[in-house]
Design a protein around this motif. Structure first.
Motif, PDB file in Angstrom:
ATOM      1  N   UNK A  75       0.826  -1.213   0.000  1.00  0.00           N
ATOM      2  CA  UNK A  75       0.000   0.000   0.000  1.00  0.00           C
ATOM      3  C   UNK A  75       0.855   1.255   0.000  1.00  0.00           C
ATOM      4  N   UNK A  76       1.912   1.267   0.798  1.00  0.00           N
ATOM      5  CA  UNK A  76       2.769   2.451   0.870  1.00  0.00           C
ATOM      6  C   UNK A  76       3.525   2.690  -0.435  1.00  0.00           C
ATOM      7  N   UNK A  77       3.874   1.597  -1.154  1.00  0.00           N
ATOM      8  CA  UNK A  77       4.578   1.745  -2.429  1.00  0.00           C
ATOM      9  C   UNK A  77       3.597   1.953  -3.581  1.00  0.00           C
ATOM     10  N   UNK A  78       2.348   1.579  -3.401  1.00  0.00           N
ATOM     11  CA  UNK A  78       1.352   1.729  -4.448  1.00  0.00           C
ATOM     12  C   UNK A  78       1.501   0.730  -5.573  1.00  0.00           C
ATOM     13  N   UNK A  79       2.005  -0.467  -5.248  1.00  0.00           N
ATOM     14  CA  UNK A  79       2.216  -1.514  -6.254  1.00  0.00           C
ATOM     15  C   UNK A  79       1.659  -2.833  -5.736  1.00  0.00           C
ATOM     16  N   UNK A  80       1.679  -3.833  -6.577  1.00  0.00           N
ATOM     17  CA  UNK A  80       1.215  -5.164  -6.190  1.00  0.00           C
ATOM     18  C   UNK A  80       2.351  -6.001  -5.632  1.00  0.00           C
ATOM     19  N   UNK A  81       1.996  -7.202  -5.211  1.00  0.00           N
ATOM     20  CA  UNK A  81       2.986  -8.121  -4.673  1.00  0.00           C
ATOM     21  C   UNK A  81       2.309  -9.236  -3.914  1.00  0.00           C
ATOM     22  N   UNK A  82       3.114 -10.015  -3.203  1.00  0.00           N
ATOM     23  CA  UNK A  82       2.572 -11.123  -2.422  1.00  0.00           C
ATOM     24  C   UNK A  82       3.480 -11.399  -1.238  1.00  0.00           C
ATOM     25  N   UNK A  83       2.967 -12.186  -0.300  1.00  0.00           N
ATOM     26  CA  UNK A  83       3.733 -12.582   0.882  1.00  0.00           C
ATOM     27  C   UNK A  83       3.466 -14.055   1.151  1.00  0.00           C
ATOM     28  N   UNK A  84       4.526 -14.872   1.070  1.00  0.00           N
ATOM     29  CA  UNK A  84       4.387 -16.299   1.361  1.00  0.00           C
ATOM     30  C   UNK A  84       5.756 -16.894   1.634  1.00  0.00           C
ATOM     31  N   UNK A  95      13.581  -0.808  -3.855  1.00  0.00           N
ATOM     32  CA  UNK A  95      14.497  -0.990  -2.724  1.00  0.00           C
ATOM     33  C   UNK A  95      14.691   0.272  -1.894  1.00  0.00           C
ATOM     34  N   UNK A  96      14.924   1.410  -2.511  1.00  0.00           N
ATOM     35  CA  UNK A  96      15.174   2.632  -1.728  1.00  0.00           C
ATOM     36  C   UNK A  96      13.919   3.075  -0.977  1.00  0.00           C
ATOM     37  N   UNK A  97      12.776   2.979  -1.634  1.00  0.00           N
ATOM     38  CA  UNK A  97      11.517   3.365  -0.987  1.00  0.00           C
ATOM     39  C   UNK A  97      11.199   2.415   0.170  1.00  0.00           C
ATOM     40  N   UNK A  98      11.396   1.107  -0.049  1.00  0.00           N
ATOM     41  CA  UNK A  98      11.116   0.127   0.999  1.00  0.00           C
ATOM     42  C   UNK A  98      12.056   0.283   2.185  1.00  0.00           C
ATOM     43  N   UNK A  99      13.302   0.649   1.918  1.00  0.00           N
ATOM     44  CA  UNK A  99      14.253   0.832   3.008  1.00  0.00           C
ATOM     45  C   UNK A  99      13.802   1.959   3.936  1.00  0.00           C
TER      46      UNK A  99
END
Length: 111
Positions: A75-84, A95-99
């Motif tokens: 949500x903070x990056x405004x993109x899709x993805x997954x967690x598993x 990477x820089x935004x997530x850091x």
């Protein structure tokens, strides 16, 4: 639901001393606090048709907490993805935004 449907991985064993593991027998994984987590950020293109994803690995905790962190980061990056499987995939090179997001959430030991 029958007892055999709850068994994980093995339907039948010829060993008389074998004990089946069920979903209820799994040990509860305690989630480490954010300051105690050692997360690693990396960029990956493997098995993704040339598309880049940012991979966050090293999370220690329950699947629910992993999914909640993944949702917050997406949500903070405004993109899709997954967690598993103890990893969070975020689409694109973030990477820089997530850091900076992880540091603001209290995750201090990130690479």
């Amino acid at each position: 639901m029958s007892d055999w449907k709850k068994r994980l991985g093995v339907l039948y064993s010829t060993d008389p001393n074998y004990s089946y593991t069920t979903e209820d027998d799994r040990p509860e994984v305690a989630t480490l606090p954010p300051a105690g987590q050692r997360l690693r950020l990396s960029l990956s293109r493997k098995q993704r048709g040339g598309k880049e994803v940012t991979l966050i690995s090293g999370f220690v905790g329950s699947d629910e907490d992993l999914e909640a962190l993944g949702k917050t980061l997406r949500q903070r990056c405004g993109v899709g993805g997954s967690a598993k499987d103890g990893e969070i995939l975020i689409q694109g090179d973030q990477r820089t935004k997530l850091l900076t997001i992880l540091h603001s959430l209290g995750y201090t030991q990130t690479k």
